[in-house]
Design an enzyme around this catalytic site. Structure first.
Site, PDB file in Angstrom:
ATOM      1  N   CYS A 115      21.323 -18.439  29.908  1.00 30.06           N
ATOM      2  CA  CYS A 115      21.540 -17.378  29.018  1.00 30.06           C
ATOM      3  C   CYS A 115      20.340 -17.734  27.902  1.00 30.06           C
ATOM      4  O   CYS A 115      20.579 -17.450  26.758  1.00 30.06           O
ATOM      5  CB  CYS A 115      22.784 -18.086  28.189  1.00 30.06           C
ATOM      6  SG  CYS A 115      24.417 -17.557  29.201  1.00 30.06           S
ATOM      7  N   CYS A 137      21.460 -23.237  27.558  1.00 28.41           N
ATOM      8  CA  CYS A 137      21.626 -23.266  28.735  1.00 28.41           C
ATOM      9  C   CYS A 137      20.586 -22.110  29.347  1.00 28.41           C
ATOM     10  O   CYS A 137      20.115 -21.398  28.990  1.00 28.41           O
ATOM     11  CB  CYS A 137      23.063 -22.748  29.210  1.00 28.41           C
ATOM     12  SG  CYS A 137      24.420 -23.927  28.510  1.00 28.41           S
ATOM     13  N   CYS A 192      26.786 -19.890  20.065  1.00 26.58           N
ATOM     14  CA  CYS A 192      27.731 -20.527  21.283  1.00 26.58           C
ATOM     15  C   CYS A 192      29.205 -20.808  20.883  1.00 26.58           C
ATOM     16  O   CYS A 192      29.996 -20.909  22.012  1.00 26.58           O
ATOM     17  CB  CYS A 192      26.979 -21.839  21.944  1.00 26.58           C
ATOM     18  SG  CYS A 192      27.096 -22.902  20.684  1.00 26.58           S
ATOM     19  N   CYS A 243      32.453 -19.279  28.855  1.00 19.06           N
ATOM     20  CA  CYS A 243      31.781 -20.341  29.409  1.00 19.06           C
ATOM     21  C   CYS A 243      31.290 -21.341  28.389  1.00 19.06           C
ATOM     22  O   CYS A 243      31.507 -22.410  28.505  1.00 19.06           O
ATOM     23  CB  CYS A 243      30.605 -19.496  30.184  1.00 19.06           C
ATOM     24  SG  CYS A 243      29.585 -20.851  31.138  1.00 19.06           S
TER      25      CYS A 243
END
Length: 235
Positions: free
Chosen positions: A207, A204, A230, A121
């Site tokens: 998360c 985000c 990330c 993602c």
């Protein structure tokens, strides 16, 4: 000019770290002299980002600021961006979006990919978009601080970024959490209200949770996933 390909042959700059901004303004002044419009700031609009934006505005008022708009950020983050635009109207803030909408991503990879494969993602919604941005420039600015996490303790002011084949400039490496907040309060800067609700690091929404460990500012990111970055920064 110091570039990725000339890293071994061009002399690296050195900066004082004992002044009011612990070298940050000196680093930024050098970066914009060296690269001009060939450098961008990739900003998450967290508290370090707010400090950097204020410092950058003093050096280059029309600097390009890129926000990786994954479509999954907190509303409070978008509200912060709106406040920053009002405060610094000359800055060029670009909302960089991924190729896939959330609906298209779900159709291709399944619902809530961030739960099953957060690395994938992040790759789709952050890493690939940033790579596209950096393809057109020579260097980028990041708000990394050595104090943030064990994976960031060896960051330098100027770094060879092998992941993006770029030069990564990190003006805040010597700043502490206290330094950051002292600067924000001293200059009455706008910031994300989630910081006041236990979120020292904000990404985000799916998360990001309040910090689990007060000694690890990023402990609320990808909680339980065995993940701390990330993918934008090599560890």
């Amino acid at each position: 000019m110091l570039t990725y390909d000339r890293w071994e042959t061009v002399e690296k700059p050195s900066f004082p770290s004992d002044n009011e901004t612990k070298g940050a303004l000196d680093v930024l002044a050098w970066a914009y002299r060296e690269y001009g419009d060939e450098i961008v700031y990739a900003c998450s609009f967290g508290i370090e980002g707010i400090v950097l934006i204020d410092l950058i505005s003093q050096v280059k008022p029309d600097a390009e600021i890129v926000f990786l708009d994954t479509g999954l950020h907190f509303q409070e983050t978008y509200d912060t961006i709106a406040k920053v635009k009002e405060t610094y109207p000359s800055l060029r803030i670009i909302m960089k979006q991924p190729h896939l909408t959330l609906e298209e991503q779900a159709a291709q990879f399944g619902d809530e990919l961030w739960k099953r494969d957060p690395n994938k993602c992040c790759e789709l919604r952050k890493v690939i978009p940033l790579r596209e941005v950096l393809t057109g420039v020579t260097a980028w600015i990041s708000g990394l601080r050595r104090e943030q996490s064990p994976t960031r303790r060896h960051v330098e002011y100027v770094n060879k970024d092998d992941k993006f084949r770029s030069i990564k400039v990190c003006p805040l490496i010597h700043w502490t959490w206290k330094d950051v907040w002292n600067y924000v309060y001293k200059h009455s800067l706008p910031y994300n209200v989630l910081h006041d609700r236990g979120y020292p690091s904000i990404g985000c929404a799916p998360c990001t949770a309040p910090a689990l460990d007060p000694n690890d500012l990023r402990s609320g990111r990808w909680a339980g996933q065995g993940k701390t970055e990330c993918g934008l920064h090599l560890t």
